[in-house]
Design a protein around this motif. Structure first.
Motif, PDB file in Angstrom:
ATOM      1  N   VAL A 179       2.758   1.765   8.890  1.00 27.25           N
ATOM      2  CA  VAL A 179       3.171   0.888   9.991  1.00 27.25           C
ATOM      3  C   VAL A 179       4.228  -0.098   9.506  1.00 27.25           C
ATOM      4  N   SER A 180       3.937  -0.798   8.410  1.00 26.17           N
ATOM      5  CA  SER A 180       4.882  -1.783   7.870  1.00 26.17           C
ATOM      6  C   SER A 180       4.528  -2.077   6.423  1.00 26.17           C
ATOM      7  N   VAL A 181       5.509  -2.582   5.693  1.00 23.89           N
ATOM      8  CA  VAL A 181       5.313  -2.951   4.289  1.00 23.89           C
ATOM      9  C   VAL A 181       5.252  -4.470   4.191  1.00 23.89           C
ATOM     10  N   GLU A 182       4.218  -4.974   3.505  1.00 26.85           N
ATOM     11  CA  GLU A 182       4.026  -6.421   3.388  1.00 26.85           C
ATOM     12  C   GLU A 182       4.500  -6.987   2.051  1.00 26.85           C
ATOM     13  N   SER A 183       4.389  -6.235   0.998  1.00 24.94           N
ATOM     14  CA  SER A 183       4.830  -6.689  -0.325  1.00 24.94           C
ATOM     15  C   SER A 183       5.040  -5.459  -1.192  1.00 24.94           C
ATOM     16  N   ALA A 184       5.329  -5.666  -2.461  1.00 29.14           N
ATOM     17  CA  ALA A 184       5.604  -4.539  -3.359  1.00 29.14           C
ATOM     18  C   ALA A 184       4.370  -3.707  -3.665  1.00 29.14           C
ATOM     19  N   ASN A 185       3.190  -4.186  -3.286  1.00 26.25           N
ATOM     20  CA  ASN A 185       1.988  -3.376  -3.523  1.00 26.25           C
ATOM     21  C   ASN A 185       1.061  -3.278  -2.310  1.00 26.25           C
ATOM     22  N   THR A 186       1.540  -3.711  -1.142  1.00 19.10           N
ATOM     23  CA  THR A 186       0.685  -3.729   0.046  1.00 19.10           C
ATOM     24  C   THR A 186       1.445  -3.260   1.287  1.00 19.10           C
ATOM     25  N   PHE A 187       0.817  -2.384   2.074  1.00 13.65           N
ATOM     26  CA  PHE A 187       1.409  -1.982   3.345  1.00 13.65           C
ATOM     27  C   PHE A 187       0.302  -1.788   4.377  1.00 13.65           C
ATOM     28  N   THR A 188       0.686  -1.853   5.633  1.00 12.62           N
ATOM     29  CA  THR A 188      -0.245  -1.610   6.725  1.00 12.62           C
ATOM     30  C   THR A 188      -0.123  -0.157   7.154  1.00 12.62           C
ATOM     31  N   ALA A 189      -1.284   0.475   7.310  1.00 15.00           N
ATOM     32  CA  ALA A 189      -1.305   1.886   7.706  1.00 15.00           C
ATOM     33  C   ALA A 189      -2.199   2.079   8.914  1.00 15.00           C
ATOM     34  N   GLU A 190      -1.870   3.070   9.723  1.00 10.75           N
ATOM     35  CA  GLU A 190      -2.757   3.469  10.808  1.00 10.75           C
ATOM     36  C   GLU A 190      -3.663   4.579  10.281  1.00 10.75           C
ATOM     37  N   ILE A 191      -4.957   4.274  10.264  1.00 18.01           N
ATOM     38  CA  ILE A 191      -5.938   5.210   9.724  1.00 18.01           C
ATOM     39  C   ILE A 191      -6.983   5.488  10.797  1.00 18.01           C
ATOM     40  N   GLU A 192      -7.013   6.698  11.287  1.00 19.44           N
ATOM     41  CA  GLU A 192      -7.952   7.091  12.331  1.00 19.44           C
ATOM     42  C   GLU A 192      -7.915   6.114  13.511  1.00 19.44           C
ATOM     43  N   GLY A 193      -6.689   5.757  13.917  1.00 21.43           N
ATOM     44  CA  GLY A 193      -6.490   4.907  15.081  1.00 21.43           C
ATOM     45  C   GLY A 193      -6.614   3.427  14.814  1.00 21.43           C
ATOM     46  N   LEU A 194      -6.971   3.036  13.592  1.00 17.60           N
ATOM     47  CA  LEU A 194      -7.113   1.626  13.234  1.00 17.60           C
ATOM     48  C   LEU A 194      -6.033   1.214  12.246  1.00 17.60           C
ATOM     49  N   LYS A 195      -5.589  -0.040  12.330  1.00 13.74           N
ATOM     50  CA  LYS A 195      -4.610  -0.558  11.377  1.00 13.74           C
ATOM     51  C   LYS A 195      -5.340  -1.209  10.214  1.00 13.74           C
ATOM     52  N   LYS A 196      -5.043  -0.727   9.018  1.00 17.01           N
ATOM     53  CA  LYS A 196      -5.692  -1.231   7.809  1.00 17.01           C
ATOM     54  C   LYS A 196      -4.635  -1.557   6.754  1.00 17.01           C
ATOM     55  N   GLN A 197      -4.926  -2.591   5.970  1.00 13.59           N
ATOM     56  CA  GLN A 197      -4.032  -2.932   4.865  1.00 13.59           C
ATOM     57  C   GLN A 197      -4.411  -2.092   3.646  1.00 13.59           C
ATOM     58  N   VAL A 198      -3.413  -1.418   3.100  1.00  9.05           N
ATOM     59  CA  VAL A 198      -3.615  -0.579   1.920  1.00  9.05           C
ATOM     60  C   VAL A 198      -2.920  -1.245   0.736  1.00  9.05           C
ATOM     61  N   ARG A 199      -3.630  -1.366  -0.365  1.00 11.19           N
ATOM     62  CA  ARG A 199      -3.046  -1.928  -1.585  1.00 11.19           C
ATOM     63  C   ARG A 199      -2.903  -0.827  -2.625  1.00 11.19           C
ATOM     64  N   LEU A 200      -1.719  -0.722  -3.196  1.00  6.03           N
ATOM     65  CA  LEU A 200      -1.462   0.270  -4.229  1.00  6.03           C
ATOM     66  C   LEU A 200      -2.278  -0.087  -5.467  1.00  6.03           C
ATOM     67  N   VAL A 201      -3.190   0.789  -5.823  1.00  6.84           N
ATOM     68  CA  VAL A 201      -4.143   0.508  -6.883  1.00  6.84           C
ATOM     69  C   VAL A 201      -3.430   0.326  -8.224  1.00  6.84           C
ATOM     70  N   ASN A 202      -3.953  -0.594  -9.030  1.00  7.13           N
ATOM     71  CA  ASN A 202      -3.475  -0.871 -10.388  1.00  7.13           C
ATOM     72  C   ASN A 202      -2.104  -1.538 -10.443  1.00  7.13           C
ATOM     73  N   LEU A 203      -1.672  -2.134  -9.318  1.00  7.99           N
ATOM     74  CA  LEU A 203      -0.392  -2.835  -9.304  1.00  7.99           C
ATOM     75  C   LEU A 203      -0.558  -4.281  -8.873  1.00  7.99           C
ATOM     76  N   ALA A 204       0.169  -5.180  -9.539  1.00 12.32           N
ATOM     77  CA  ALA A 204       0.273  -6.578  -9.124  1.00 12.32           C
ATOM     78  C   ALA A 204       1.718  -6.811  -8.719  1.00 12.32           C
ATOM     79  N   ALA A 205       1.923  -7.368  -7.533  1.00  9.75           N
ATOM     80  CA  ALA A 205       3.271  -7.520  -6.990  1.00  9.75           C
ATOM     81  C   ALA A 205       3.775  -8.946  -7.132  1.00  9.75           C
ATOM     82  N   PRO A 206       5.101  -9.129  -7.252  1.00  9.10           N
ATOM     83  CA  PRO A 206       5.671 -10.472  -7.186  1.00  9.10           C
ATOM     84  C   PRO A 206       5.317 -11.128  -5.863  1.00  9.10           C
ATOM     85  N   SER A 207       5.144 -12.440  -5.892  1.00 10.36           N
ATOM     86  CA  SER A 207       4.747 -13.164  -4.686  1.00 10.36           C
ATOM     87  C   SER A 207       5.517 -14.473  -4.588  1.00 10.36           C
TER      88      SER A 207
END
Length: 286
Positions: free
Chosen positions: A45-73
């Motif tokens: 759906v959209s990208v929030e940071s270098a390790n986080t994005f929003t995804a549509e999963i089975e009709g629901l919007k969920k935040q997905v974090r790329l495992v084992n990564l720490a992003a600049p903030s």
């Protein structure tokens, strides 16, 4: 040199509560649940940071974090953690455009650690977690020594550091390697100053010597601070300074300081010689 990965103990806090009435309980139990399975396909759906994005999963919007990564903030407090915030986010957005479909894979060690859906993310044959690390746009982190995806991602980070990419560049002012280089250059320059430190030293010479000692003290404090972070390789600074190329830079800074290194609450060897103090000082790495 192999990076040491201590076991990091983690605890799962389960919160339970009682509803105020049957209607509340009914609402809670009727909430849709998602079955997260390896190889499942989701829509970006959209990208929030270098390790986080929003995804549509089975009709629901969920935040997905790329495992084992720490992003600049932009709110990062650790050294260099607010470096390349926009650039790293833009790179992930390029790799995960809106409405594209990606595949998620999971590591049981990482489930429920952050409040996000922690996943290894694949776009076609591209392993996005690894590729973000390889571009030098993130640091790596881990939960336990047996994290499933960490070795491959960590190697990509090591490769980026060896090539001086992104956060591992010596030319990027906010990057830790550049900050180490800046301290080393300041020490190198100070050691070339011609200053009379004898009893007949002028006021100008005394001022110049005070400035030189401040450079040595600042560089020593900087070295000690980074060296202490080696104990925490799963955190932002520790993740970076334990990399071979950055660790070598710290060694170079230590060697450049030499007998002008100031230990914590101590005096350098050269200062002790000037004051006539005879003792064995603490040296970096001892």
């Amino acid at each position: 040199m192999k990076r040491l990965i201590p076991l990091v103990a983690s605890a799962l806090l389960v919160l339970t509560g009682c509803g105020q009435n049957d209607q509340a309980n009914s609402t809670a139990t009727s909430s849709p649940t998602i079955s997260y399975t390896d190889g499942m396909t989701v829509t970006v759906v959209s990208v929030e940071s270098a390790n986080t994005f929003t995804a549509e999963i089975e009709g629901l919007k969920k935040q997905v974090r790329l495992v084992n990564l720490a992003a600049p903030s932009p709110n990062g407090l650790a050294l260099s953690s607010d470096c390349l915030v926009d650039e790293s986010k833009a790179l992930l957005a390029e790799k995960l455009p809106a409405n594209s479909q990606v595949t998620l894979k999971f590591d049981e060690n990482q489930r429920g650690k952050t409040g996000y859906v922690e996943a290894a993310v694949y776009s076609g044959d591209a392993f996005i977690n690894r590729d973000m690390a390889r571009a030098g746009m993130v640091a790596t982190t881990f939960s336990t020594a047996s994290d499933k995806f960490y070795p491959e991602i960590s190697q990509a980070q090591q490769d980026a550091a060896n090539e001086g990419l992104g956060l591992y560049s010596r030319d990027l002012k906010c990057a830790i390697p550049a900050l180490i280089q800046e301290q080393k250059k300041a020490v190198d320059d100070a050691k070339t100053w011609e200053v009379n430190t004898g009893q007949d030293a002028s006021a100008e010479d005394q001022q110049k010597e005070a400035e030189r000692q401040k450079i040595y003290k600042d560089a020593s404090a900087f070295y000690r601070e980074l060296k202490d972070q080696v104990k925490s390789p799963a955190q932002w600074v520790g993740s970076i300074v334990t990399l071979d190329s950055v660790s070598q830079q710290l060694t170079d800074l230590e060697q450049t300081l030499g007998d002008d290194f100031y230990p914590q609450n101590g005096t350098s060897v050269n200062q002790q010689k000037k004051s006539g103090v005879q003792s064995t000082p603490a040296r970096p790495g001892s």
